[in-house]
Design a protein around this motif. Sequence first.
Motif, PDB file in Angstrom:
ATOM      1  N   VAL A 105      16.720  -3.704  -0.924  1.00  0.00           N
ATOM      2  CA  VAL A 105      16.251  -4.869  -1.809  1.00  0.00           C
ATOM      3  C   VAL A 105      15.021  -5.072  -2.070  1.00  0.00           C
ATOM      4  O   VAL A 105      13.996  -5.182  -2.902  1.00  0.00           O
ATOM      5  N   LEU A 106      14.335  -5.228  -0.500  1.00  0.00           N
ATOM      6  CA  LEU A 106      12.940  -5.430  -0.537  1.00  0.00           C
ATOM      7  C   LEU A 106      11.899  -4.619  -1.134  1.00  0.00           C
ATOM      8  O   LEU A 106      11.250  -4.413  -1.728  1.00  0.00           O
ATOM      9  N   LEU A 107      12.255  -2.999  -0.812  1.00  0.00           N
ATOM     10  CA  LEU A 107      11.574  -2.019  -1.575  1.00  0.00           C
ATOM     11  C   LEU A 107      11.844  -2.023  -3.062  1.00  0.00           C
ATOM     12  O   LEU A 107      10.828  -1.741  -3.829  1.00  0.00           O
ATOM     13  N   LEU A 108      12.910  -2.416  -3.663  1.00  0.00           N
ATOM     14  CA  LEU A 108      13.091  -2.419  -5.157  1.00  0.00           C
ATOM     15  C   LEU A 108      11.959  -3.701  -5.400  1.00  0.00           C
ATOM     16  O   LEU A 108      11.530  -3.353  -6.609  1.00  0.00           O
ATOM     17  N   ALA A 159       1.131  -1.292  -0.009  1.00  0.00           N
ATOM     18  CA  ALA A 159       0.029   0.037  -0.141  1.00  0.00           C
ATOM     19  C   ALA A 159       0.785   1.318  -0.043  1.00  0.00           C
ATOM     20  O   ALA A 159       0.555   2.116  -0.753  1.00  0.00           O
ATOM     21  N   PRO A 160       1.655   1.439   1.097  1.00  0.00           N
ATOM     22  CA  PRO A 160       2.627   2.879   0.932  1.00  0.00           C
ATOM     23  C   PRO A 160       3.513   2.894  -0.162  1.00  0.00           C
ATOM     24  O   PRO A 160       3.715   4.067  -0.797  1.00  0.00           O
ATOM     25  N   VAL A 161       3.847   1.809  -1.067  1.00  0.00           N
ATOM     26  CA  VAL A 161       4.785   1.848  -2.185  1.00  0.00           C
ATOM     27  C   VAL A 161       3.757   2.149  -3.420  1.00  0.00           C
ATOM     28  O   VAL A 161       4.045   2.505  -4.381  1.00  0.00           O
ATOM     29  N   ARG A 162       2.525   1.765  -3.160  1.00  0.00           N
ATOM     30  CA  ARG A 162       1.616   1.987  -4.216  1.00  0.00           C
ATOM     31  C   ARG A 162       1.104   3.248  -4.369  1.00  0.00           C
ATOM     32  O   ARG A 162       1.007   4.156  -5.651  1.00  0.00           O
ATOM     33  N   TYR A 189      11.224  10.502  -0.534  1.00  0.00           N
ATOM     34  CA  TYR A 189      10.067   9.947   0.166  1.00  0.00           C
ATOM     35  C   TYR A 189      10.429   8.545   0.678  1.00  0.00           C
ATOM     36  O   TYR A 189      11.147   7.701   0.256  1.00  0.00           O
ATOM     37  N   ARG A 190       9.832   8.497   1.848  1.00  0.00           N
ATOM     38  CA  ARG A 190      10.185   7.016   2.654  1.00  0.00           C
ATOM     39  C   ARG A 190       9.042   6.467   2.927  1.00  0.00           C
ATOM     40  O   ARG A 190       8.508   6.675   3.975  1.00  0.00           O
ATOM     41  N   PRO A 191       8.733   5.360   2.231  1.00  0.00           N
ATOM     42  CA  PRO A 191       7.283   4.620   2.387  1.00  0.00           C
ATOM     43  C   PRO A 191       7.389   3.610   3.481  1.00  0.00           C
ATOM     44  O   PRO A 191       6.362   3.069   3.780  1.00  0.00           O
ATOM     45  N   MET A 212      13.442   5.885  -0.439  1.00  0.00           N
ATOM     46  CA  MET A 212      14.792   5.358   0.294  1.00  0.00           C
ATOM     47  C   MET A 212      14.048   4.437   1.618  1.00  0.00           C
ATOM     48  O   MET A 212      12.693   4.618   1.676  1.00  0.00           O
ATOM     49  N   ALA A 213      14.725   3.405   1.669  1.00  0.00           N
ATOM     50  CA  ALA A 213      13.977   2.321   2.458  1.00  0.00           C
ATOM     51  C   ALA A 213      14.320   2.440   3.974  1.00  0.00           C
ATOM     52  O   ALA A 213      14.298   1.527   4.767  1.00  0.00           O
TER      53      ALA A 213
END
Length: 452
Positions: free
Chosen positions: A41-44, A19-22, A171-173, A132-133
């Motif tokens: 890597v997870l965020l990617l 949700a926060p990355v979408r 932005y830091r999701p 940024m993660a």
Amino acid sequence: MTRAGNSGSASDWPEALCAPVRNLPPCSRLRIALSGGMDSVLLLHVAARLHAGSGRLSAVHVNHQLQPNADQTERFCQQVCGELGVPLDIRRVVVNSRQGAGSDTGGIEESARHARYQVFEDLLEPEELLLMAHHGDDQAETVLFRLLRGTGVAGLGGMPESRPLGKGRLYRPLLGFGRSELRSWATEMGIHWVEDPSNTDERFDRNFLRQSIMPRLKARWPSLVSRIGHTARSCREGDELAGALARIRFQQCANEREALSVERLGQLGFAEQKNLIRWWIIRYHHVPPSISDWSRVMADLVNAPEDREPELRGEGYTVRRYRGYLYLVADRPPLPSDNAPLIPGRELVWGEWRLQLVPAGNSEMPAPAIRISTRVGGERLRPDPKGPSKSLKNWLQEKGIPPWERARLPLLLEAENGNQEVIGAGDLWLAGQYCGEAPASGWRIVVERECN
């Protein structure tokens, strides 16, 4: 270090993470800051699943060239991005150790951070978003670290979810998640990453907090990360309210040059005085100085006798008082040597000034010999062509020009009968024969000054 797999299908990933990355702010391009560690890597992977088809997703890896496995980590990032079909921009930097408040390791850590953010700042274009993660544990460590170093409400606000960076935004999701939660998801999805060997080096202050302090605090207070996150949000809200109040006070205290009235500043309470001065400094993109006794500083700036010249020095600027107002004066590089010639058709850059001598219309009159110089004392000028000459020193005082501006004011001098006649003083005055629609000399002088 092993393969990272792929981003999975639409049903594989938990909605809480997606949700926060979408739901990101609007942007023209989406960049992922990829270190090779678990969280980035997870965020990617999540971003690749949600945004790869948009054609606007890419990643950037900054190789600090500090760790023995730096090149291996770079190759790993290339491999992961290749498997996910995400373009990767690799930037290598040279990190110079700067003396930090603690040890040499602290200086290296801060220098690496500065170099990394400088890459991001240079890279981002308008309407681009850098993800940024940073997560909740990072936020808690940041707040605790700043608390131990000594900070105010702004510092205890921790890392904001979003802020301007270069021409774009950061932005830091993942700030709403803890490290253990993210690691659990990454393990469940079969994602692999690279461990930074420096993360266990407790000579670094943050690693000491992460390895030795945070686990004991969490054992005692299991909800520590969420509690500190709540505190950080409350402090940011308090800082926003302080900024809103400072803007109101600024409108009440500032003149057209954005200088602060000492009289009106003196009518405020100490807390509001300090709040306004700090906000005012930040408004000019400077960092407020670290001062243990603000009450003494404010008393000097506001209450010192008129014949005194109190100052507040910071990195790259000085707050100065003149004729009942406080001015924020940016440091300037030394001026060029005196008597620089003003060559027709060629712009002369002289400190913060730009000067040109250009022909007026179709005039064929010969170019005058004009040179640029600073004040040496004893100069006179004739601001009214029909009036008497005046001392330049007295004229500048009548105009209310602060002393630090007088010292950098370019004087335009023309040789006449073996003497140097003042024909201009910065952008304050020009002799009539060199300005207007049809200057009598056939030449026009253009003087411009960069703003602070």
